[in-house]
Design a protein around this motif. Structure first.
Motif, PDB file in Angstrom:
ATOM      1  N   LEU A 167     -30.602  16.812   9.905  1.00 24.64           N
ATOM      2  CA  LEU A 167     -29.581  16.066  10.648  1.00 24.64           C
ATOM      3  C   LEU A 167     -29.450  16.562  12.080  1.00 24.64           C
ATOM      4  CD1 LEU A 167     -26.874  15.778   7.859  1.00 24.64           C
ATOM      5  CD2 LEU A 167     -28.156  13.889   8.870  1.00 24.64           C
ATOM      6  N   ALA A 168     -29.596  17.865  12.294  1.00 26.73           N
ATOM      7  CA  ALA A 168     -29.504  18.415  13.647  1.00 26.73           C
ATOM      8  C   ALA A 168     -30.759  18.091  14.449  1.00 26.73           C
ATOM      9  CB  ALA A 168     -29.285  19.921  13.591  1.00 26.73           C
ATOM     10  N   ALA A 169     -31.892  17.914  13.771  1.00 30.87           N
ATOM     11  CA  ALA A 169     -33.157  17.659  14.472  1.00 30.87           C
ATOM     12  C   ALA A 169     -33.201  16.267  15.098  1.00 30.87           C
ATOM     13  CB  ALA A 169     -34.332  17.835  13.512  1.00 30.87           C
ATOM     14  N   GLU A 170     -32.523  15.291  14.492  1.00 28.98           N
ATOM     15  CA  GLU A 170     -32.594  13.917  14.997  1.00 28.98           C
ATOM     16  C   GLU A 170     -32.008  13.765  16.399  1.00 28.98           C
ATOM     17  OE1 GLU A 170     -34.380  11.551  13.641  1.00 28.98           O
ATOM     18  OE2 GLU A 170     -34.899  12.914  12.018  1.00 28.98           O
ATOM     19  N   PRO A 171     -30.743  14.202  16.643  1.00 30.24           N
ATOM     20  CA  PRO A 171     -30.236  14.079  18.015  1.00 30.24           C
ATOM     21  C   PRO A 171     -31.025  14.952  18.989  1.00 30.24           C
ATOM     22  CG  PRO A 171     -28.471  14.781  16.524  1.00 30.24           C
ATOM     23  CD  PRO A 171     -29.716  14.655  15.724  1.00 30.24           C
ATOM     24  N   ALA A 172     -31.548  16.075  18.503  1.00 33.11           N
ATOM     25  CA  ALA A 172     -32.360  16.933  19.374  1.00 33.11           C
ATOM     26  C   ALA A 172     -33.616  16.193  19.819  1.00 33.11           C
ATOM     27  CB  ALA A 172     -32.726  18.229  18.652  1.00 33.11           C
ATOM     28  N   ALA A 173     -34.202  15.424  18.911  1.00 36.18           N
ATOM     29  CA  ALA A 173     -35.403  14.651  19.254  1.00 36.18           C
ATOM     30  C   ALA A 173     -35.100  13.596  20.311  1.00 36.18           C
ATOM     31  CB  ALA A 173     -35.981  14.000  17.999  1.00 36.18           C
ATOM     32  N   LEU A 174     -33.868  13.108  20.335  1.00 35.92           N
ATOM     33  CA  LEU A 174     -33.459  12.128  21.345  1.00 35.92           C
ATOM     34  C   LEU A 174     -33.007  12.797  22.642  1.00 35.92           C
ATOM     35  CD1 LEU A 174     -31.379   9.720  19.062  1.00 35.92           C
ATOM     36  CD2 LEU A 174     -33.592   9.234  20.111  1.00 35.92           C
ATOM     37  N   GLY A 175     -33.006  14.138  22.650  1.00 35.26           N
ATOM     38  CA  GLY A 175     -32.557  14.860  23.835  1.00 35.26           C
ATOM     39  C   GLY A 175     -31.052  14.892  23.967  1.00 35.26           C
ATOM     40  N   LEU A 176     -30.339  14.695  22.862  1.00 40.21           N
ATOM     41  CA  LEU A 176     -28.880  14.622  22.903  1.00 40.21           C
ATOM     42  C   LEU A 176     -28.211  15.796  22.190  1.00 40.21           C
ATOM     43  CD1 LEU A 176     -28.687  10.830  22.167  1.00 40.21           C
ATOM     44  CD2 LEU A 176     -28.333  11.928  24.370  1.00 40.21           C
ATOM     45  N   ALA A 180     -22.707  26.062   6.611  1.00 41.44           N
ATOM     46  CA  ALA A 180     -22.493  25.382   5.332  1.00 41.44           C
ATOM     47  C   ALA A 180     -21.694  26.240   4.364  1.00 41.44           C
ATOM     48  CB  ALA A 180     -23.838  25.008   4.715  1.00 41.44           C
ATOM     49  N   ALA A 181     -21.678  27.556   4.577  1.00 38.77           N
ATOM     50  CA  ALA A 181     -20.970  28.467   3.676  1.00 38.77           C
ATOM     51  C   ALA A 181     -19.468  28.513   3.946  1.00 38.77           C
ATOM     52  CB  ALA A 181     -21.562  29.874   3.789  1.00 38.77           C
ATOM     53  N   TRP A 182     -19.002  27.948   5.048  1.00 37.87           N
ATOM     54  CA  TRP A 182     -17.579  27.940   5.360  1.00 37.87           C
ATOM     55  C   TRP A 182     -16.827  27.128   4.314  1.00 37.87           C
ATOM     56  CZ3 TRP A 182     -14.896  30.597   8.981  1.00 37.87           C
ATOM     57  CH2 TRP A 182     -15.640  31.264   9.947  1.00 37.87           C
ATOM     58  N   PRO A 183     -15.492  27.299   4.209  1.00 32.73           N
ATOM     59  CA  PRO A 183     -14.728  26.517   3.224  1.00 32.73           C
ATOM     60  C   PRO A 183     -15.013  25.018   3.361  1.00 32.73           C
ATOM     61  CG  PRO A 183     -13.342  28.188   4.237  1.00 32.73           C
ATOM     62  CD  PRO A 183     -14.662  28.222   4.969  1.00 32.73           C
ATOM     63  N   GLY A 184     -15.199  24.386   2.246  1.00 32.52           N
ATOM     64  CA  GLY A 184     -15.552  22.971   2.233  1.00 32.52           C
ATOM     65  C   GLY A 184     -17.004  22.779   1.859  1.00 32.52           C
ATOM     66  N   ASP A 197     -21.311  22.891   1.926  1.00 31.94           N
ATOM     67  CA  ASP A 197     -22.397  22.220   2.626  1.00 31.94           C
ATOM     68  C   ASP A 197     -22.108  20.747   2.858  1.00 31.94           C
ATOM     69  OD1 ASP A 197     -24.941  22.240   3.828  1.00 31.94           O
ATOM     70  OD2 ASP A 197     -25.812  21.352   2.024  1.00 31.94           O
ATOM     71  N   GLY A 198     -21.431  20.092   1.912  1.00 32.68           N
ATOM     72  CA  GLY A 198     -21.153  18.667   2.066  1.00 32.68           C
ATOM     73  C   GLY A 198     -20.334  18.361   3.307  1.00 32.68           C
ATOM     74  N   LEU A 199     -19.350  19.208   3.612  1.00 31.92           N
ATOM     75  CA  LEU A 199     -18.516  19.001   4.793  1.00 31.92           C
ATOM     76  C   LEU A 199     -19.340  19.175   6.067  1.00 31.92           C
ATOM     77  CD1 LEU A 199     -15.783  18.505   6.121  1.00 31.92           C
ATOM     78  CD2 LEU A 199     -15.324  20.946   5.913  1.00 31.92           C
ATOM     79  N   TYR A 200     -20.161  20.211   6.109  1.00 29.73           N
ATOM     80  CA  TYR A 200     -20.990  20.461   7.289  1.00 29.73           C
ATOM     81  C   TYR A 200     -21.993  19.321   7.474  1.00 29.73           C
ATOM     82  CZ  TYR A 200     -24.125  22.929  10.500  1.00 29.73           C
ATOM     83  OH  TYR A 200     -24.898  23.281  11.571  1.00 29.73           O
ATOM     84  N   GLN A 201     -22.608  18.890   6.396  1.00 32.04           N
ATOM     85  CA  GLN A 201     -23.558  17.781   6.487  1.00 32.04           C
ATOM     86  C   GLN A 201     -22.848  16.499   6.908  1.00 32.04           C
ATOM     87  OE1 GLN A 201     -25.553  18.905   2.601  1.00 32.04           O
ATOM     88  NE2 GLN A 201     -27.157  17.698   3.584  1.00 32.04           N
ATOM     89  N   THR A 202     -21.632  16.291   6.427  1.00 30.73           N
ATOM     90  CA  THR A 202     -20.868  15.115   6.818  1.00 30.73           C
ATOM     91  C   THR A 202     -20.602  15.136   8.320  1.00 30.73           C
ATOM     92  OG1 THR A 202     -19.849  14.928   4.654  1.00 30.73           O
ATOM     93  CG2 THR A 202     -18.692  13.875   6.461  1.00 30.73           C
ATOM     94  N   ARG A 203     -20.208  16.304   8.843  1.00 34.05           N
ATOM     95  CA  ARG A 203     -19.967  16.412  10.278  1.00 34.05           C
ATOM     96  C   ARG A 203     -21.245  16.157  11.074  1.00 34.05           C
ATOM     97  NH1 ARG A 203     -17.786  21.876   9.902  1.00 34.05           N
ATOM     98  NH2 ARG A 203     -18.827  22.221  11.891  1.00 34.05           N
ATOM     99  N   LEU A 204     -22.363  16.735  10.635  1.00 30.02           N
ATOM    100  CA  LEU A 204     -23.627  16.517  11.338  1.00 30.02           C
ATOM    101  C   LEU A 204     -24.064  15.055  11.255  1.00 30.02           C
ATOM    102  CD1 LEU A 204     -25.690  19.695  10.362  1.00 30.02           C
ATOM    103  CD2 LEU A 204     -24.841  19.107  12.633  1.00 30.02           C
ATOM    104  N   ALA A 205     -23.933  14.452  10.070  1.00 34.31           N
ATOM    105  CA  ALA A 205     -24.344  13.052   9.895  1.00 34.31           C
ATOM    106  C   ALA A 205     -23.497  12.137  10.769  1.00 34.31           C
ATOM    107  CB  ALA A 205     -24.236  12.642   8.428  1.00 34.31           C
ATOM    108  N   ASN A 206     -22.202  12.416  10.866  1.00 31.47           N
ATOM    109  CA  ASN A 206     -21.343  11.587  11.704  1.00 31.47           C
ATOM    110  C   ASN A 206     -21.603  11.805  13.186  1.00 31.47           C
ATOM    111  OD1 ASN A 206     -19.159   9.810  10.288  1.00 31.47           O
ATOM    112  ND2 ASN A 206     -19.621  11.533   8.940  1.00 31.47           N
ATOM    113  N   ALA A 207     -21.986  13.016  13.566  1.00 33.67           N
ATOM    114  CA  ALA A 207     -22.383  13.256  14.957  1.00 33.67           C
ATOM    115  C   ALA A 207     -23.648  12.453  15.269  1.00 33.67           C
ATOM    116  CB  ALA A 207     -22.622  14.749  15.195  1.00 33.67           C
TER     117      ALA A 207
END
Length: 188
Positions: free
Chosen positions: A16-25, A39-43, A45-55
């Motif tokens: 998920l982080a690689a996609e915006p990086a590929a666009l230079g964003l 991903a280890a923070w409270p909430g 991996d799903g919460l972290y992935q959700t934030r990345l996917a929404n970004a």
């Protein structure tokens, strides 16, 4: 490049982080260990992935808005929108399409509700928030299929009534607003 319908599993944080990086964003150079730590923070991996996917979604939506300004006709725009539905894997299934549109309406209704909390925003945004919520509820009822069976209709009656209340509220707000305005000639 032929885009494929979505997979059955969500993308990983590094993907998920690689996609915006590929666009230079996205200019952060997160290592796999950093993604795992986030991903280890409270909430979890799903919460972290959700934030990345929404970004990523926000990035792509901003790009789509810019690109759509170049559309030469409504047919070009319709073709672009159909491509989105095809890539999302919902273009050829009425039930999946209704579910996808319901999700999109939910994404509109949520921010509108937040904005409408501020009285300075005025009645139009409040009416739009109610209308978006009503649309989301109607699409939720329609998700099982274009012609739902009797059981689905029976289960959806409460949602249809809630949708009706939302839409009546939206119309009431608009009518109240319009009744306070001076008469303008219709130019429809």
């Amino acid at each position: 490049m032929d885009l494929l319908p979505p997979r059955n599993e969500p993308a990983t944080a590094p993907q998920l982080a690689a996609e915006p990086a590929a666009l230079g964003l996205y200019d952060e150079d997160n290592a796999l260990a950093e993604h795992l730590m986030e991903a280890a923070w409270p909430g979890g991996d799903g919460l972290y992935q959700t934030r990345l996917a929404n970004a990523l979604l926000g990035t792509v939506q901003a790009e789509a808005m810019l690109a759509e300004t170049a559309a030469r006709s409504s047919e070009d725009l319709a073709a672009a929108h159909h491509r989105q539905l095809t890539v999302a894997g919902v273009a050829d299934d009425v039930g999946k399409l209704a579910g996808f549109l319901c999700w999109q309406a939910l994404r509109v209704a949520g921010p509108l509700k937040l904005v409408a909390q501020d009285p300075a925003m005025g009645p139009i945004r409040l009416a739009a928030a109610h209308a978006a919520e009503g649309l989301q509820k109607l699409l939720g009822v329609a998700s099982p299929g274009q012609v739902p069976d009797a059981e689905a209709v029976k289960e959806g009656v409460a949602e249809m009534r809630a949708a009706r209340r939302c839409l009546i509220e939206a119309i009431g707000i608009l009518l109240e607003m319009l009744s306070g305005l001076p008469a303008f000639p219709d130019k429809d």
